[in-house]
Scaffold this motif. Structure first.
Motif, PDB file in Angstrom:
ATOM      1  N   ALA A  46       0.656  -1.496   0.432  1.00 58.00           N
ATOM      2  CA  ALA A  46       0.396  -0.142  -0.132  1.00 58.00           C
ATOM      3  C   ALA A  46       0.731   1.327   0.205  1.00 58.00           C
ATOM      4  CB  ALA A  46      -0.541   0.019   1.353  1.00 58.00           C
ATOM      5  N   TYR A  47       1.911   1.243   0.877  1.00 56.93           N
ATOM      6  CA  TYR A  47       2.466   2.256   1.155  1.00 56.93           C
ATOM      7  C   TYR A  47       3.473   2.693  -0.555  1.00 56.93           C
ATOM      8  CZ  TYR A  47       5.631   6.222   3.549  1.00 56.93           C
ATOM      9  OH  TYR A  47       6.121   7.250   4.322  1.00 56.93           O
ATOM     10  N   LYS A  48       3.738   1.731  -1.467  1.00 58.88           N
ATOM     11  CA  LYS A  48       4.503   1.825  -2.596  1.00 58.88           C
ATOM     12  C   LYS A  48       3.516   2.784  -3.372  1.00 58.88           C
ATOM     13  CE  LYS A  48       6.581  -2.448  -4.046  1.00 58.88           C
ATOM     14  NZ  LYS A  48       7.236  -3.682  -4.206  1.00 58.88           N
ATOM     15  N   ALA A  49       2.927   2.160  -2.939  1.00 65.94           N
ATOM     16  CA  ALA A  49       1.040   2.752  -4.617  1.00 65.94           C
ATOM     17  C   ALA A  49       0.806   4.009  -4.136  1.00 65.94           C
ATOM     18  CB  ALA A  49      -0.080   1.845  -3.820  1.00 65.94           C
ATOM     19  N   LEU A 111       7.034   9.324   9.913  1.00 63.40           N
ATOM     20  CA  LEU A 111       6.458   8.009  10.959  1.00 63.40           C
ATOM     21  C   LEU A 111       5.794   6.908  10.911  1.00 63.40           C
ATOM     22  CD1 LEU A 111       6.464   9.695  13.614  1.00 63.40           C
ATOM     23  CD2 LEU A 111       4.138  10.074  13.627  1.00 63.40           C
ATOM     24  N   LEU A 112       5.358   6.759   9.618  1.00 61.42           N
ATOM     25  CA  LEU A 112       4.886   5.612   9.079  1.00 61.42           C
ATOM     26  C   LEU A 112       5.553   5.241   9.110  1.00 61.42           C
ATOM     27  CD1 LEU A 112       1.850   4.701   7.982  1.00 61.42           C
ATOM     28  CD2 LEU A 112       2.521   5.938   5.374  1.00 61.42           C
ATOM     29  N   LEU A 113       6.379   5.036   8.551  1.00 58.83           N
ATOM     30  CA  LEU A 113       7.351   3.604   8.818  1.00 58.83           C
ATOM     31  C   LEU A 113       7.592   3.326  10.034  1.00 58.83           C
ATOM     32  CD1 LEU A 113       9.867   4.389   5.729  1.00 58.83           C
ATOM     33  CD2 LEU A 113       8.238   2.158   5.665  1.00 58.83           C
ATOM     34  N   TRP A 118       9.786   1.133  14.552  1.00 58.14           N
ATOM     35  CA  TRP A 118      10.027   0.922  16.556  1.00 58.14           C
ATOM     36  C   TRP A 118       9.298   0.308  17.282  1.00 58.14           C
ATOM     37  CZ3 TRP A 118       9.543   7.203  16.280  1.00 58.14           C
ATOM     38  CH2 TRP A 118      10.462   7.109  15.315  1.00 58.14           C
ATOM     39  N   ARG A 119       9.667  -0.463  18.076  1.00 62.11           N
ATOM     40  CA  ARG A 119       9.081  -1.315  18.632  1.00 62.11           C
ATOM     41  C   ARG A 119       8.050  -1.220  19.525  1.00 62.11           C
ATOM     42  NH1 ARG A 119      10.940  -2.180  24.057  1.00 62.11           N
ATOM     43  NH2 ARG A 119      10.807  -4.590  23.201  1.00 62.11           N
TER      44      ARG A 119
END
Ligand SMILES: C[S@@+](CC[C@H](N)C(=O)[O-])C[C@H]1O[C@@H](n2cnc3c(N)ncnc32)[C@H](O)[C@@H]1O
Lengths: 302, 84
Positions: A46-49, A111-113, A118-119
């Protein structure tokens, strides 16, 4: 671990640009189960799209992410020096961050990644998607405040396919990103400061992710949320402690302060979690002022 | 301050922050050579280094430190003397 070209590329790029952070990421990935990698694969698709529509790729998003990591690291050094967050004024942050499309775009893409890398972010995201389905039948009206990147919204859209969904964010950039990331026109996207939203008891469920620390007086936001919820309505709320950032104003020193504020607002805590940003025991984490994230599912008294 | 002096001071900071008197730093030493040097202790190290040398790093500099030599070099740059 997942045998994925995307993931290999992500780790290699982090390694090349921030070797210490790569050390942390590799450790984080080693502890994850197959569900994490399934969710990550879906998410990356979804992120790549989403990125492609802007003529970008994952490597652009990673640069945003690495910028965020570097900023937050330096902010933490300054925080250790002063014991305070650098910003105290909401209007200044609005002008310098929320109203700056370039800054917000990079910030939210990074922040999305972090929601997967991030744990503390991933643990809270899991808590959210695992808690929500049991309320499917009761949620007609759903509100998210401070949607930012839109990941939580994307899940709410799936879990509550028939609900009326409202989304409030002060930043036009955040709303635009959430809309483009979710590809959904079902929600009403409302650009507003939550302080200014009219109070009328109407929501069955409100999500308030990482917003309390962005205002000078979070008690007011919790009072507002309480007024917006129907009796016995539910609130999913998260807030970090000891987590300096360019748009953080209110310093929670520990999770107990967050919990107390929720309880004082007249909500019951149904269940909660608290996760440190580093994989250390709580004594060491407190001693070193490691950032953490607290999340609660709370309920308005009936 | 020359390279040897900076390295010596840095070594002292690493020994203290990482609670490990056995650490001996060289210019080429990286985080993978030092057990306790990770993202958590990096923040503590940078904090101690800035204090000791009375300098301030930028966000980009902190992210790019790949080995002890890089840190040494930045400290010298900030202090306006020759490189490591
Ligand atoms: C850190 S992001 C949170 C993103 C996401 N909810 C999460 O938990 O990861 C904070 C968001 O809150 C928005 N925000 C900050 N103060 C606000 C306010 N007073 N009213 C509405 N939105 C606000 C910002 O524009 C930003 O999009």
């Amino acid at each position: 671990m997942l045998d994925s070209d995307d993931l290999n590329m992500i780790v290699a790029r982090i390694e090349a640009k921030n070797p210490l952070h790569a050390k942390k990421i590799k450790k984080h990935l080693k502890t994850q189960d197959s569900i994490f990698f399934e969710r990550l694969t879906d998410f990356l698709g979804a992120y790549k799209a989403f990125l492609k529509k802007q003529g970008q790729g994952l490597s652009d998003a990673l640069d945003c992410y690495l910028r965020l990591v570097a900023e937050v690291t330096l902010d933490h050094v300054r925080f250790l020096e002063t014991g305070r967050y650098a910003n105290q004024n909401f209007e200044e942050v609005k002008e310098n961050v929320y109203d700056q499309p370039d800054i917000m775009d990079s910030y939210m893409k990074g922040l999305l990644l972090s929601q997967f890398f991030w744990r503390q972010h991933y643990a809270v995201f899991s808590f959210f998607i695992e808690a929500l389905p049991s309320f499917q039948s009761m949620v007609e009206n759903y509100l998210e405040i401070g949607c930012g990147h839109g990941l939580y919204l994307s899940q709410a859209l799936k879990i509550f396919p028939k609900a009326n969904i409202d989304v409030v964010d002060i930043s036009a950039s955040s709303l635009a990103m959430a809309r483009l990331f979710t590809l959904s026109e079902r929600p009403r996207y409302i650009q507003a400061d939550i302080h200014d939203v009219q109070e009328s008891e109407k929501y069955d469920f409100i999500t308030l992710g990482e917003v309390l620390e962005h205002v000078q007086d979070p008690k007011k936001i919790l009072a507002k949320v309480n007024a917006l919820l129907k009796p016995q309505g539910l609130l999913f709320v998260t807030a970090p402690a000891n987590a300096p950032a360019k748009d953080h104003l209110y310093l929670f020193h520990n999770e107990q302060e967050i919990k107390d504020m929720i309880l004082k607002a007249g909500l019951n805590i149904v269940k909660d979690i608290h996760v440190y940003a580093e994989d250390v025991d709580s004594t060491r984490a407190q001693e070193l002022k490691v950032s953490s994230l607290y999340a609660a599912l709370a309920q308005k008294k009936g | 301050m020359d390279q040897i002096e900076i390295l010596k001071k840095l070594n002292g900071i690493f020994n203290q922050v990482l609670h490990d008197p056995a650490i001996v730093l060289k210019s080429e030493t990286t985080a993978s050579d030092v057990e306790g040097w990770d993202s958590l202790t990096h923040v503590q190290l940078i904090f101690a280094i800035e204090k000791e040398f009375k300098i301030r790093f930028s966000a980009l500099e902190i992210q790019q430190f790949a080995n002890v030599g890089d840190i040494c070099q930045k400290i010298q740059e900030r202090q306006g003397s020759r490189a490591c």
